[in-house]
Motif scaffolding. Structure first.
Motif, PDB file in Angstrom:
ATOM      1  N   ARG A 133       0.850  -1.192   0.000  1.00  0.00           N
ATOM      2  CA  ARG A 133       0.000   0.000   0.000  1.00  0.00           C
ATOM      3  C   ARG A 133       0.888   1.245   0.000  1.00  0.00           C
ATOM      4  O   ARG A 133       2.043   1.198   0.442  1.00  0.00           O
ATOM      5  CB  ARG A 133      -0.935   0.015   1.213  1.00  0.00           C
ATOM      6  N   THR A 134       0.328   2.344  -0.509  1.00  0.00           N
ATOM      7  CA  THR A 134       1.052   3.616  -0.499  1.00  0.00           C
ATOM      8  C   THR A 134       0.862   4.276   0.855  1.00  0.00           C
ATOM      9  O   THR A 134      -0.276   4.501   1.299  1.00  0.00           O
ATOM     10  CB  THR A 134       0.537   4.541  -1.613  1.00  0.00           C
ATOM     11  N   VAL A 135       1.964   4.560   1.539  1.00  0.00           N
ATOM     12  CA  VAL A 135       1.884   5.128   2.889  1.00  0.00           C
ATOM     13  C   VAL A 135       2.300   6.596   2.924  1.00  0.00           C
ATOM     14  O   VAL A 135       2.102   7.272   3.941  1.00  0.00           O
ATOM     15  CB  VAL A 135       2.749   4.312   3.874  1.00  0.00           C
ATOM     16  N   SER A 150       5.081  -2.878   2.441  1.00  0.00           N
ATOM     17  CA  SER A 150       4.472  -4.202   2.597  1.00  0.00           C
ATOM     18  C   SER A 150       4.700  -4.687   4.019  1.00  0.00           C
ATOM     19  O   SER A 150       5.843  -4.937   4.427  1.00  0.00           O
ATOM     20  CB  SER A 150       5.075  -5.210   1.612  1.00  0.00           C
ATOM     21  N   LYS A 151       3.623  -4.787   4.773  1.00  0.00           N
ATOM     22  CA  LYS A 151       3.737  -5.274   6.151  1.00  0.00           C
ATOM     23  C   LYS A 151       4.146  -6.738   6.183  1.00  0.00           C
ATOM     24  O   LYS A 151       4.904  -7.176   7.060  1.00  0.00           O
ATOM     25  CB  LYS A 151       2.403  -5.073   6.873  1.00  0.00           C
ATOM     26  N   ALA A 156       9.992  -1.689   2.299  1.00  0.00           N
ATOM     27  CA  ALA A 156       9.418  -0.546   1.589  1.00  0.00           C
ATOM     28  C   ALA A 156      10.239  -0.269   0.340  1.00  0.00           C
ATOM     29  O   ALA A 156      11.411  -0.652   0.243  1.00  0.00           O
ATOM     30  CB  ALA A 156       9.386   0.680   2.496  1.00  0.00           C
ATOM     31  N   TRP A 157       9.615   0.413  -0.614  1.00  0.00           N
ATOM     32  CA  TRP A 157      10.313   0.828  -1.828  1.00  0.00           C
ATOM     33  C   TRP A 157       9.659   2.105  -2.347  1.00  0.00           C
ATOM     34  O   TRP A 157       8.576   2.495  -1.904  1.00  0.00           O
ATOM     35  CB  TRP A 157      10.304  -0.264  -2.897  1.00  0.00           C
ATOM     36  N   ALA A 158      10.316   2.776  -3.273  1.00  0.00           N
ATOM     37  CA  ALA A 158       9.808   4.035  -3.842  1.00  0.00           C
ATOM     38  C   ALA A 158       9.305   3.783  -5.261  1.00  0.00           C
ATOM     39  O   ALA A 158       9.874   2.964  -5.992  1.00  0.00           O
ATOM     40  CB  ALA A 158      10.899   5.099  -3.846  1.00  0.00           C
ATOM     41  N   LYS A 196      11.184  -1.689   9.918  1.00  0.00           N
ATOM     42  CA  LYS A 196      10.345  -2.269  10.956  1.00  0.00           C
ATOM     43  C   LYS A 196       8.918  -1.730  10.901  1.00  0.00           C
ATOM     44  O   LYS A 196       7.974  -2.405  11.292  1.00  0.00           O
ATOM     45  CB  LYS A 196      10.950  -2.000  12.329  1.00  0.00           C
ATOM     46  N   LYS A 197       8.773  -0.471  10.418  1.00  0.00           N
ATOM     47  CA  LYS A 197       7.447   0.131  10.298  1.00  0.00           C
ATOM     48  C   LYS A 197       7.447   1.107   9.129  1.00  0.00           C
ATOM     49  O   LYS A 197       8.496   1.548   8.655  1.00  0.00           O
ATOM     50  CB  LYS A 197       7.046   0.821  11.592  1.00  0.00           C
ATOM     51  N   ALA A 198       6.249   1.464   8.668  1.00  0.00           N
ATOM     52  CA  ALA A 198       6.111   2.295   7.472  1.00  0.00           C
ATOM     53  C   ALA A 198       6.750   3.667   7.640  1.00  0.00           C
ATOM     54  O   ALA A 198       7.302   4.234   6.687  1.00  0.00           O
ATOM     55  CB  ALA A 198       4.628   2.435   7.122  1.00  0.00           C
TER      56      ALA A 198
END
Length: 219
Positions: A133-135, A150-151, A156-158, A196-198
């Motif tokens: 998802r986009t955060v 992605s939890k 994460a990625w850009a 570890k988190k968004a």
């Protein structure tokens, strides 16, 4: 003299043959003079009961049996309570649960999680699509830059969209930043960083026009 069967003992007129005296009738003294039962050689005792079958004897035998059972229970209890009495029970320990590795089982199609995802392609590792998802997002020039998280993969990625060839995008937040470049389409995305988190991740875009911009921390 011809041998024959001895005549059955005569019943007393006021006492049943089974030895239970009639109420109101006086029971003769045992072996008293004139007591035919006491004087007879039939082997029966006074009152018409057979040898060893007197009511008092039955009660006494029952009490002895109960006492023996009680004594056995006391002995068994003392053995179990005494130190070392339960060694036999301790000899066979209960089956222990199978230790767990602590690793989280990944959904079907997901190939990595956490540090194993660092530097990997999010689509190839199954971290994109329904698991992403986009955060965070920002508009840079005429392009849009996003932080994808992605939890399931703890990564994460850009992603950069509506861009031009040569525009670049970068994701930070992990041990090493990862970069992507628009090569022949209008969008690009970076390899993953483990987070570890968004909110640990941030994406920045640099356009060929010289315009730069970044997202805020992911939510």
């Amino acid at each position: 003299t011809q041998r024959g069967t001895a005549p059955a003992p005569a019943r007393h007129p006021d006492r049943p043959y089974d030895g239970v005296p009639n109420q109101g009738a006086r029971r003769p003294e045992r072996n008293a003079p004139g007591n035919a039962d006491g004087a007879s050689g039939s082997g029966r005792k006074a009152g018409g009961t057979g040898p060893g079958n007197a009511p008092g004897g039955r009660r006494k035998g029952l009490m002895l049996a109960v006492g023996a059972v009680g004594a056995l229970i006391v002995v068994v209890g003392a053995v179990l309570l005494a130190p070392g009495g339960d060694e036999a029970a301790k000899a066979t320990p209960p089956p222990s649960a199978t230790p767990t590795t602590g690793a989280t089982e990944l959904p079907l199609g997901v190939e990595c999680s956490g540090a194993d995802c660092a530097g990997q392609n999010p689509e190839a590792m199954g971290c994109g699509g329904e698991f992403a998802r986009t955060v965070a997002s920002a508009v840079v020039g005429g392009s849009k830059v996003e932080v994808r998280y992605s939890k399931v993969c703890s990564a994460a990625w850009a992603r950069l969209t509506e861009a031009a060839i040569g525009d670049t995008v970068q994701i930070t937040g992990g041990a090493d930043p990862q970069n992507g470049e628009v090569m022949g389409d209008t969008d690009a995305y970076t390899p993953m960083v483990a987070v570890k988190k968004a909110s640990d991740a941030e994406a920045c875009a640099t356009l060929t026009s010289g315009t730069k911009g970044c997202t805020g921390p992911g939510e």
